[in-house]
Design a protein around this motif. Structure first.
Motif, short mmCIF file in Angstrom:
data_model
loop_
_atom_site.label_atom_id
_atom_site.label_comp_id
_atom_site.label_asym_id
_atom_site.label_seq_id
_atom_site.Cartn_x
_atom_site.Cartn_y
_atom_site.Cartn_z
N MET A 27 0.82 -1.21 0.00
CA MET A 27 0.00 0.00 0.00
C MET A 27 0.86 1.26 0.00
N ILE A 28 1.96 1.24 0.75
CA ILE A 28 2.86 2.40 0.74
C ILE A 28 3.46 2.59 -0.65
N GLY A 29 3.90 1.48 -1.25
CA GLY A 29 4.45 1.54 -2.60
C GLY A 29 3.43 2.03 -3.61
N ALA A 30 2.18 1.57 -3.45
CA ALA A 30 1.11 2.03 -4.35
C ALA A 30 0.89 3.53 -4.19
N GLY A 31 0.96 4.02 -2.95
CA GLY A 31 0.83 5.45 -2.71
C GLY A 31 1.92 6.24 -3.41
N GLU A 32 3.15 5.72 -3.37
CA GLU A 32 4.26 6.37 -4.08
C GLU A 32 4.02 6.39 -5.58
N LEU A 33 3.53 5.29 -6.11
CA LEU A 33 3.25 5.20 -7.54
C LEU A 33 2.13 6.15 -7.94
N TYR A 34 1.05 6.17 -7.15
CA TYR A 34 -0.08 7.03 -7.46
C TYR A 34 0.31 8.50 -7.39
N ALA A 35 1.18 8.84 -6.44
CA ALA A 35 1.64 10.23 -6.34
C ALA A 35 2.51 10.59 -7.54
N ALA A 36 3.39 9.65 -7.94
CA ALA A 36 4.28 9.91 -9.07
C ALA A 36 3.51 10.05 -10.38
N MET A 37 2.46 9.24 -10.55
CA MET A 37 1.71 9.23 -11.81
C MET A 37 0.45 10.10 -11.75
N LYS A 38 0.43 11.00 -10.76
CA LYS A 38 -0.60 12.05 -10.65
C LYS A 38 -2.01 11.52 -10.39
N ILE A 39 -2.13 10.31 -9.85
CA ILE A 39 -3.44 9.84 -9.41
C ILE A 39 -3.83 10.60 -8.15
N ARG A 40 -2.86 10.84 -7.30
CA ARG A 40 -3.08 11.69 -6.12
C ARG A 40 -2.90 13.14 -6.54
#
Length: 293
Positions: free
Chosen positions: A64-77
């Protein structure tokens, strides 16, 4: 056995980081990477050594932490929001998949993963046009990339003789990376991916794969495993680990970021440290199942 392996891991970590220190000569950076690297190895030994619920929960949290990093990087967040509904659905998808691991019927993993996709499509159509199809696919990619693939560390540990097999994941990924680094520094001439990663060379890649195979043989001798099979698994895993490393780098290049996060001092985020492990884990899991079990 565990005490001996702990000492070996700590020595290996010091040597790996020491090599990077001698070539870069950055004392503060070296000490930071050294301390956090040793702590990381010790935590890994504790969690993976115990397996069971401890590793299950830790793996899920890391996913989940890794997914958060990915989502932040790819502008989902979105920058103006701390949490986004699509991001929350991504975390929910990872949770759903991990629940499927508790069911003995392996077919349920596919069923739960399909449920994740349907859940995201549900969000897509009932909030339209809030999200683009690309954003939905990125969210699902995060579930597979961080949830499914990283969970194979836990799944490998829970196999028969998993207490030994699981370390092949880290041996061939981090071992290949270290051997490739050394071989590249000594013999590197031909660029492997000049645009994506200018410092990586073909000679380094070959040295990394050979080194991973040799490490697999040595590990087999220490643990009493099949040397030829361990060597083959580590060679294939080493090849795949380089793809994982370059894939994570490609995403960073496209998104214009240096690191995915700052969770691990001197190393970056979960994706920065486990980029090759994410790809190696499922390969080792299925190769071990096919060749050993």
């Amino acid at each position: 056995m565990m005490q001996t392996f702990t000492i070996i891991c700590l020595i290996g970590t010091v040597l790996m980081l020491g090599i990077q220190f001698l070539t870069k000569n950055k004392v503060n950076s070296f000490l930071e990477r050294l301390i956090s690297g040793i702590i990381l190895v010790m935590l890994a030994i504790i969690c993976i050594g115990n397996g069971g619920w401890i590793l299950y929960v830790v793996s899920m949290v890391l996913s989940m932490i890794g997914a958060g990093e990915l989502y932040a990087a790819m502008k989902i967040r979105k920058q103006e929001k701390k949490w986004d509904l699509l991001e929350i659905f991504g975390y929910l998808g990872i949770l759903i998949f991990y629940i499927s691991l508790l069911i003995t019927d392996a077919r349920m993993e596919i069923a739960f993963l399909l449920a994740d996709l349907i859940l995201l499509m549900f969000l897509f159509v009932f909030t339209y046009p809030r999200y683009t199809s690309t954003e939905i696919m990125v969210a699902f990619f995060g579930i597979v990339y961080l949830g499914v693939m990283l969970s194979c560390v836990y799944q490998t540990r829970m196999m028969n003789n998993g207490q030994y097999l699981v370390w092949l994941i880290f041996l061939c990924s981090w071992g290949c990376d270290t051997c490739a680094y050394c071989a590249g520094r000594l013999f590197g001439r031909h660029k492997m991916a000049p645009v994506l990663s200018p410092k990586k060379t073909v000679e380094g890649a070959v040295g990394g794969v050979i080194g991973a195979g040799l490490l697999g043989m040595i590990y087999a001798m220490v643990t009493g495993g099949p040397a030829a099979v361990y060597a083959l698994i580590c060679v294939i895993g080493g090849l795949i680990s380089m793809v994982g490393d370059l894939a994570a780098s490609a995403i960073k290049r496209i998104e214009g970021i240096k690191d995915y996060g700052k969770l691990i001092p001197g190393h970056g985020g979960i994706l920065d440290r486990f980029d090759s492990v994410i790809f190696t884990a499922p390969i080792i899991y299925y190769l071990a199942a096919a060749l050993i079990h």
